[in-house]
Design a protein around this motif. Sequence first.
Motif, PDB file in Angstrom:
ATOM      1  N   LEU A   1       0.803  -1.130  -0.055  1.00 39.08           N
ATOM      2  CA  LEU A   1       0.021   0.126  -0.151  1.00 39.08           C
ATOM      3  C   LEU A   1       0.774   1.241   0.041  1.00 39.08           C
ATOM      4  O   LEU A   1       0.494   2.310  -0.622  1.00 39.08           O
ATOM      5  CB  LEU A   1      -0.954   0.004   0.993  1.00 39.08           C
ATOM      6  CG  LEU A   1      -2.060  -1.030   1.265  1.00 39.08           C
ATOM      7  CD1 LEU A   1      -2.668  -1.117   2.538  1.00 39.08           C
ATOM      8  CD2 LEU A   1      -2.891  -0.865   0.221  1.00 39.08           C
ATOM      9  N   SER A   2       1.796   1.487   0.694  1.00 35.75           N
ATOM     10  CA  SER A   2       2.909   2.378   0.819  1.00 35.75           C
ATOM     11  C   SER A   2       3.524   2.519  -0.590  1.00 35.75           C
ATOM     12  O   SER A   2       3.643   3.905  -0.999  1.00 35.75           O
ATOM     13  CB  SER A   2       3.754   2.368   2.037  1.00 35.75           C
ATOM     14  OG  SER A   2       4.658   1.104   1.927  1.00 35.75           O
ATOM     15  N   GLY A   3       3.877   1.663  -1.103  1.00 39.37           N
ATOM     16  CA  GLY A   3       4.538   1.628  -2.358  1.00 39.37           C
ATOM     17  C   GLY A   3       3.756   2.137  -3.534  1.00 39.37           C
ATOM     18  O   GLY A   3       4.085   3.124  -4.441  1.00 39.37           O
ATOM     19  N   PHE A   4       2.403   1.962  -3.501  1.00 35.78           N
ATOM     20  CA  PHE A   4       1.259   2.317  -4.240  1.00 35.78           C
ATOM     21  C   PHE A   4       1.167   3.900  -4.145  1.00 35.78           C
ATOM     22  O   PHE A   4       1.220   4.741  -5.258  1.00 35.78           O
ATOM     23  CB  PHE A   4       0.019   1.936  -4.093  1.00 35.78           C
ATOM     24  CG  PHE A   4      -1.089   2.408  -5.170  1.00 35.78           C
ATOM     25  CD1 PHE A   4      -1.171   1.961  -6.478  1.00 35.78           C
ATOM     26  CD2 PHE A   4      -2.226   3.264  -4.563  1.00 35.78           C
ATOM     27  CE1 PHE A   4      -2.203   2.430  -7.189  1.00 35.78           C
ATOM     28  CE2 PHE A   4      -3.035   3.775  -5.476  1.00 35.78           C
ATOM     29  CZ  PHE A   4      -3.267   3.270  -6.729  1.00 35.78           C
ATOM     30  N   ALA A   5       1.307   4.433  -2.820  1.00 43.59           N
ATOM     31  CA  ALA A   5       1.104   5.981  -2.645  1.00 43.59           C
ATOM     32  C   ALA A   5       2.344   6.544  -3.208  1.00 43.59           C
ATOM     33  O   ALA A   5       2.228   7.499  -3.559  1.00 43.59           O
ATOM     34  CB  ALA A   5       0.814   6.149  -1.100  1.00 43.59           C
ATOM     35  N   LEU A   6       3.464   6.019  -2.781  1.00 38.85           N
ATOM     36  CA  LEU A   6       4.901   6.500  -3.140  1.00 38.85           C
ATOM     37  C   LEU A   6       4.863   6.755  -4.554  1.00 38.85           C
ATOM     38  O   LEU A   6       5.679   7.668  -5.196  1.00 38.85           O
ATOM     39  CB  LEU A   6       5.988   5.713  -2.530  1.00 38.85           C
ATOM     40  CG  LEU A   6       6.197   5.631  -1.329  1.00 38.85           C
ATOM     41  CD1 LEU A   6       7.223   4.819  -0.497  1.00 38.85           C
ATOM     42  CD2 LEU A   6       6.326   7.045  -0.552  1.00 38.85           C
ATOM     43  N   PHE A   7       4.225   5.916  -5.604  1.00 42.19           N
ATOM     44  CA  PHE A   7       4.366   5.931  -6.829  1.00 42.19           C
ATOM     45  C   PHE A   7       3.926   7.029  -7.390  1.00 42.19           C
ATOM     46  O   PHE A   7       4.356   8.033  -8.543  1.00 42.19           O
ATOM     47  CB  PHE A   7       3.463   4.837  -7.529  1.00 42.19           C
ATOM     48  CG  PHE A   7       3.472   4.840  -9.039  1.00 42.19           C
ATOM     49  CD1 PHE A   7       4.584   4.093  -9.752  1.00 42.19           C
ATOM     50  CD2 PHE A   7       2.525   5.231  -9.731  1.00 42.19           C
ATOM     51  CE1 PHE A   7       4.814   4.172 -10.964  1.00 42.19           C
ATOM     52  CE2 PHE A   7       2.768   5.220 -11.072  1.00 42.19           C
ATOM     53  CZ  PHE A   7       3.608   4.682 -11.902  1.00 42.19           C
ATOM     54  N   PHE A   8       2.915   7.965  -6.689  1.00 40.18           N
ATOM     55  CA  PHE A   8       2.677   9.285  -6.927  1.00 40.18           C
ATOM     56  C   PHE A   8       3.265  10.245  -6.246  1.00 40.18           C
ATOM     57  O   PHE A   8       3.203  11.517  -6.779  1.00 40.18           O
ATOM     58  CB  PHE A   8       1.014   9.436  -6.713  1.00 40.18           C
ATOM     59  CG  PHE A   8       0.160   8.222  -7.438  1.00 40.18           C
ATOM     60  CD1 PHE A   8      -0.191   8.476  -8.748  1.00 40.18           C
ATOM     61  CD2 PHE A   8      -0.313   7.117  -6.731  1.00 40.18           C
ATOM     62  CE1 PHE A   8      -1.024   7.665  -9.431  1.00 40.18           C
ATOM     63  CE2 PHE A   8      -0.929   6.336  -7.645  1.00 40.18           C
ATOM     64  CZ  PHE A   8      -1.303   6.469  -8.747  1.00 40.18           C
ATOM     65  N   LEU A   9       3.687  10.216  -4.892  1.00 40.09           N
ATOM     66  CA  LEU A   9       4.196  11.096  -4.249  1.00 40.09           C
ATOM     67  C   LEU A   9       5.879  11.323  -4.589  1.00 40.09           C
ATOM     68  O   LEU A   9       6.111  12.722  -4.635  1.00 40.09           O
ATOM     69  CB  LEU A   9       4.418  10.755  -2.485  1.00 40.09           C
ATOM     70  CG  LEU A   9       2.749  10.757  -2.355  1.00 40.09           C
ATOM     71  CD1 LEU A   9       2.826  10.102  -0.689  1.00 40.09           C
ATOM     72  CD2 LEU A   9       1.907  11.962  -2.301  1.00 40.09           C
ATOM     73  N   VAL A  10       6.651  10.452  -4.848  1.00 40.53           N
ATOM     74  CA  VAL A  10       8.035  10.508  -4.813  1.00 40.53           C
ATOM     75  C   VAL A  10       8.284  11.410  -6.194  1.00 40.53           C
ATOM     76  O   VAL A  10       9.173  12.181  -6.102  1.00 40.53           O
ATOM     77  CB  VAL A  10       8.633   9.268  -5.051  1.00 40.53           C
ATOM     78  CG1 VAL A  10      10.190   9.400  -5.482  1.00 40.53           C
ATOM     79  CG2 VAL A  10       8.525   8.609  -3.495  1.00 40.53           C
ATOM     80  N   PRO A  11       7.729  11.224  -7.434  1.00 43.97           N
ATOM     81  CA  PRO A  11       7.740  12.099  -8.682  1.00 43.97           C
ATOM     82  C   PRO A  11       7.574  13.299  -8.339  1.00 43.97           C
ATOM     83  O   PRO A  11       8.218  14.286  -9.133  1.00 43.97           O
ATOM     84  CB  PRO A  11       6.900  11.230  -9.600  1.00 43.97           C
ATOM     85  CG  PRO A  11       6.660   9.997  -9.331  1.00 43.97           C
ATOM     86  CD  PRO A  11       6.870   9.914  -7.570  1.00 43.97           C
ATOM     87  N   VAL A  12       6.628  13.742  -7.561  1.00 41.72           N
ATOM     88  CA  VAL A  12       6.415  15.319  -7.377  1.00 41.72           C
ATOM     89  C   VAL A  12       7.647  15.841  -6.644  1.00 41.72           C
ATOM     90  O   VAL A  12       8.087  17.146  -7.071  1.00 41.72           O
ATOM     91  CB  VAL A  12       5.369  15.422  -6.508  1.00 41.72           C
ATOM     92  CG1 VAL A  12       5.022  16.995  -6.119  1.00 41.72           C
ATOM     93  CG2 VAL A  12       3.988  14.834  -7.034  1.00 41.72           C
TER      94      VAL A  12
END
Length: 232
Positions: free
Chosen positions: A120-131
Amino acid sequence: MTPNGVSGRTAARLDRWQGLSGAALAIFLLFHLHFESSIIFGKEAFYRVVRILEAGFLDPQGHGFPALTVLVALILTTLLLIHAITALRRFPQKYRQWRALKQQAGLRLLDTRLWLVQLLSGFALFFLVPVHLLGILLDPSAIGPHQSAYRIVEQGFGWLYMLLMPLVVLHAVIGLYRLSLKWWGDKLSRATVRKLALGVTLWLLVLGSASLVVWLAVGQSLPVPLTPYSPN
């Protein structure tokens, strides 16, 4: 063939790339959070760390080379893409897989629950880290006590970091925990590795939270108009 239609040899290679890229990203995070925490010791401490990391000692004017920051960000972006692509096959793709995942979620097995947290954290990071990486790539020279604080407070990046920091810490430490057991499980004590992982997680969460609080305080006291910080 695996359930996702990938041959065993290919699956093993993807597994290796996923593990290596994830380990590299997690190790970078350990260093990054400690470098970032230098703001706790004052603006000059953070300024000095940035100058060292940008090879300011090779610059006659002592400012350093922001291009090095861009290079690191590009390497991280490449690793992130490799890790994301190789990890996507782990996500449930069929109804049966989702049903099995739901059944596993009800089990009181720590390692199973850790895997779910990482998923679940990996799914969220997929959107947050690129920003976060995009902000660095677009303005690499804006890394300094005043510029970074301005980005966090005035540009709203503080909300991003409040979400990003705990998620990335959990994802990274759980990943290292699972990799260590996978690669050296016959030589390591599971209980010892769990305690070490818990200690590292708590330390990084405290360190990251303390740094963010200081950044918010620095942001509230920024000079008007904004000027880049320079030591006296």
